[in-house]
Design an enzyme around this catalytic site. Structure first.
Site, short mmCIF file in Angstrom:
data_model
loop_
_atom_site.label_atom_id
_atom_site.label_comp_id
_atom_site.label_asym_id
_atom_site.label_seq_id
_atom_site.Cartn_x
_atom_site.Cartn_y
_atom_site.Cartn_z
N LYS A 279 0.84 -1.20 0.00
CA LYS A 279 0.00 0.00 0.00
C LYS A 279 0.88 1.25 0.00
O LYS A 279 2.02 1.20 0.46
CB LYS A 279 -0.85 0.03 1.29
CG LYS A 279 -1.99 -0.97 1.33
CD LYS A 279 -2.75 -0.84 2.65
CE LYS A 279 -3.86 -1.86 2.77
NZ LYS A 279 -4.97 -1.68 1.82
N ARG A 353 -10.32 -11.50 2.12
CA ARG A 353 -11.18 -12.55 1.57
C ARG A 353 -10.49 -13.92 1.61
O ARG A 353 -11.16 -14.95 1.65
CB ARG A 353 -11.63 -12.18 0.14
CG ARG A 353 -10.55 -12.11 -0.88
CD ARG A 353 -10.96 -11.34 -2.13
NE ARG A 353 -10.94 -9.91 -1.90
CZ ARG A 353 -11.33 -8.99 -2.78
NH1 ARG A 353 -11.80 -9.36 -3.96
NH2 ARG A 353 -11.26 -7.72 -2.50
N1 BES Z 1 -8.09 -3.84 4.60
C1 BES Z 1 -8.27 -3.41 3.27
C2 BES Z 1 -9.56 -2.63 3.06
C3 BES Z 1 -9.64 -1.31 3.76
C4 BES Z 1 -9.28 -0.15 3.12
C5 BES Z 1 -10.15 -1.23 5.04
C6 BES Z 1 -9.38 1.05 3.78
C7 BES Z 1 -10.24 -0.01 5.70
C8 BES Z 1 -9.87 1.13 5.06
C9 BES Z 1 -8.30 -4.61 2.34
O1 BES Z 1 -7.53 -5.70 2.73
C10 BES Z 1 -7.78 -4.17 1.02
O2 BES Z 1 -6.65 -3.82 0.97
N2 BES Z 1 -8.62 -4.22 0.00
C11 BES Z 1 -8.25 -3.82 -1.30
C12 BES Z 1 -8.76 -4.85 -2.27
C13 BES Z 1 -8.25 -4.67 -3.67
C14 BES Z 1 -6.77 -4.95 -3.72
C15 BES Z 1 -9.02 -5.60 -4.56
C16 BES Z 1 -8.86 -2.47 -1.58
O3 BES Z 1 -9.99 -2.22 -1.17
O4 BES Z 1 -8.17 -1.63 -2.17
MN MN Z 2 -5.50 -5.49 2.08
#
Ligand code: BES
Ligand code: MN
Ligand code: ZN
Length: 500
Positions: A279, A353
């Site tokens: 990230k 997931r």
């Molecule tokens: N934990 C994150 C989602 C999240 C984002 C929670 C911001 C709280 C605040 C999750 O694991 C994630 O990174 N999801 C990705 C999925 C994508 C790579 C398909 C996302 O939402 O960007």
């Molecule tokens: Mn994630």
């Protein structure tokens, strides 16, 4: 904070400050507010006439009693329009009034139960909402600050009622409100802890303590057990971390063990760096809260253990970090979940997931039904619904309606999202049974459709709390940081399922 229901005259209470209230548009206050007004020589009526007190929702006016009554200070809290008063507003007013008095330095506070007199709100529910609002609104997380706080805590709250006949109801509401709010604050504490203080091992320790204190059964599957069970998706996420994964299990038996057991599943990513698909660094620290779903489930189990409804409940929390290192799972890798399905990893940041796939698979093995999972799963859900509603996704109309209703009772809002089969198209992989991202469009829905593959026919609701698990601003019964969202909804759902 110590909270007590007492009977008597609020003007004689030995406290630092009292909270009375006023509906919008009322020119002369009635009930307890009227009695206080009279004792103060009509000061409140005068301030209304001068336009300083309007009774608007969450308006707080401080007056000094100058020795005319026992409490030195009086807060007149605006309740808004009389016909619009509800439990959510009572929670909010209680929270705002208590925080207002904390700033003033009051340590002992007396209050009337808003709406329980002429307001037409159920007395027990009013006391519950008031208690929840006070405890949730005054929450702070100061564990790692060594300096004494500038403001003292409100450490005593007295709910005062003239009519002795109402005391048993008020006491019941107050007791339940405390259980609900303290469980919520446990979830907040867990999610507010930095990731170096809330590892998977720490999460398991908290769950163990909850089990010991509230008579639940506790079990943790260690890495070798997880391997034996073939939870390849959970192991895949965990392999980039030095912290061993933990699969936490809490069980509550409230009725005949041969009956259905409600399954609660919570995402327990104690830190989500994104893994190899790392990230951006800005705001990455917030990802210490990526175990908010797991925390909510553990906290709900604590309240269930206290309230003892006639139902069986098992909680499953797959817990691990998601970090990049030489051993980490890579884009292009293929993992095999416990149920035998193979998963192509397109993006290692779609890890929630993966761990839930194995937790839902295990829930199936235990024949838990119905199932509710809670997860900070997708940024897409945050974009779709903001920080107001959590997303609800389901394969069962009746169950999702019950969850939404349990949410309304708790002051937590959910919005049902579509689950049309067509969305599954986006999760198709060329090299494995399924891939772990379905692209940008409808990202919250394709994530839910991914989970559905591991649920089968069991009635199931998935709650995406990515947008609601934390807040940057103080707002009614929420304070900055983790919100503890879904704890009270899960408990209310459990109580209502136990009634069936
Ligand atoms: N934990 C994150 C989602 C999240 C984002 C929670 C911001 C709280 C605040 C999750 O694991 C994630 O990174 N999801 C990705 C999925 C994508 C790579 C398909 C996302 O939402 O960007
Ligand atoms: Mn994630
Ligand atoms: Zn995550």
């Amino acid at each position: 904070m110590e909270i007590k229901v007492v009977s008597g005259d609020i003007t004689k209470l030995k406290v630092d400050a009292i909270i009375v209230n006023l509906f919008e548009g009322m020119e002369s206050p009635a009930g307890a507010t009227g009695a206080v007004d009279q004792a103060l020589g009509g000061l409140i009526t005068q301030l209304i006439a001068e336009g300083e007190i309007k009774g608007k929702l969450n308006e707080m006016t401080l007056v000094h009693s100058m020795g005319k009554i026992s409490p030195a200070r009086v807060v007149v809290a605006g309740l808004g329009k009389e016909n619009e008063l509800n439990l959510t507003r009572i929670r909010g007013v209680a929270a705002e009034a208590c925080r207002f008095l904390r700033k003033v330095g009051a340590k002992r506070v007396g209050t009337i139960a808003h709406g329980a007199g002429s307001g037409g709100i159920d007395v027990e529910q009013s006391a519950q909402a008031l208690t929840e609002g006070a405890i949730l609104g005054l929450y702070t997380f100061r564990k790692h600050q060594t300096k004494e706080p500038d403001q003292k805590d409100v450490n005593e709250l007295r709910i005062v009622e003239m009519d002795r006949k109402k005391l048993p109801e008020l006491k019941r509401g107050c007791a339940r409100g405390r259980i609900m709010a303290e469980a919520t604050n446990l979830a907040r504490d867990m999610a507010n802890e930095p990731a170096n203080y809330m590892t998977p091992t720490d999460m398991a320790e908290v769950a163990k303590k909850v089990a010991q204190d509230y008579g639940l059964e506790f079990k943790v599957l260690e890495k070798k057990d997880i391997e034996k069970l073939g939870m390849g998706a959970l192991l895949g996420v965990a392999q980039g971390s030095r912290q061993p994964p933990k699969f936490i299990i809490l069980s509550y038996t409230g009725t005949d063990p041969s009956k259905n057991t409600l399954g609660l599943v919570g995402k327990g990513i104690t830190f989500d760096s994104g893994g190899i698909s790392i990230k951006p660094s800005e705001g990455m620290g917030d990802m210490k809260g990526d175990m908010s779903g797991g925390a909510a489930v553990i906290a709900a189990m604590r309240a269930i253990g206290e309230l003892k409804p006639k139902i069986n409940v098992t909680a499953l929390i797959p817990a691990t970090e998601n970090l990049p290192d030489g051993a980490a799972v890579k884009p292009g890798d293929i993992l095999k979940a416990m149920n035998g399905k193979t998963i192509e990893i397109v993006n290692t940041d779609a890890e929630g997931r993966l761990i839930l796939a194995d937790a839902l698979g295990y829930a199936g093995k235990l024949k838990l039904s119905p199932l509710v999972d809670v997860a900070t799963l997708t940024g897409a859900c945050h974009i779709a619904l903001g920080d107001v509603c959590s997303g609800a996704f389901s394969n069962n109309k009746e169950l999702v309606e019950k969850v939404i209703k349990a949410g309304e009772e708790s002051g937590e809002r959910f919005w049902q999202m579509p689950m049309d089969e067509d969305y599954k198209e986006q999760n198709k992989s060329d090299v494995a049974d399924i891939k772990n991202t379905g692209g940008r469009w409808g990202g919250a829905i394709t994530a839910a459709q991914f989970l559905a593959e591991f649920v089968g026919e069991t009635p199931w609701v998935h709650l995406d709390i990515a947008g609601t698990a934390r807040t940057d601003k103080e707002k009614r019964f929420l304070v900055q940081g983790a919100t503890g969202v879904t704890v009270r909804t899960l408990v209310n759902l459990t109580l209502s399922l136990a009634q069936e």
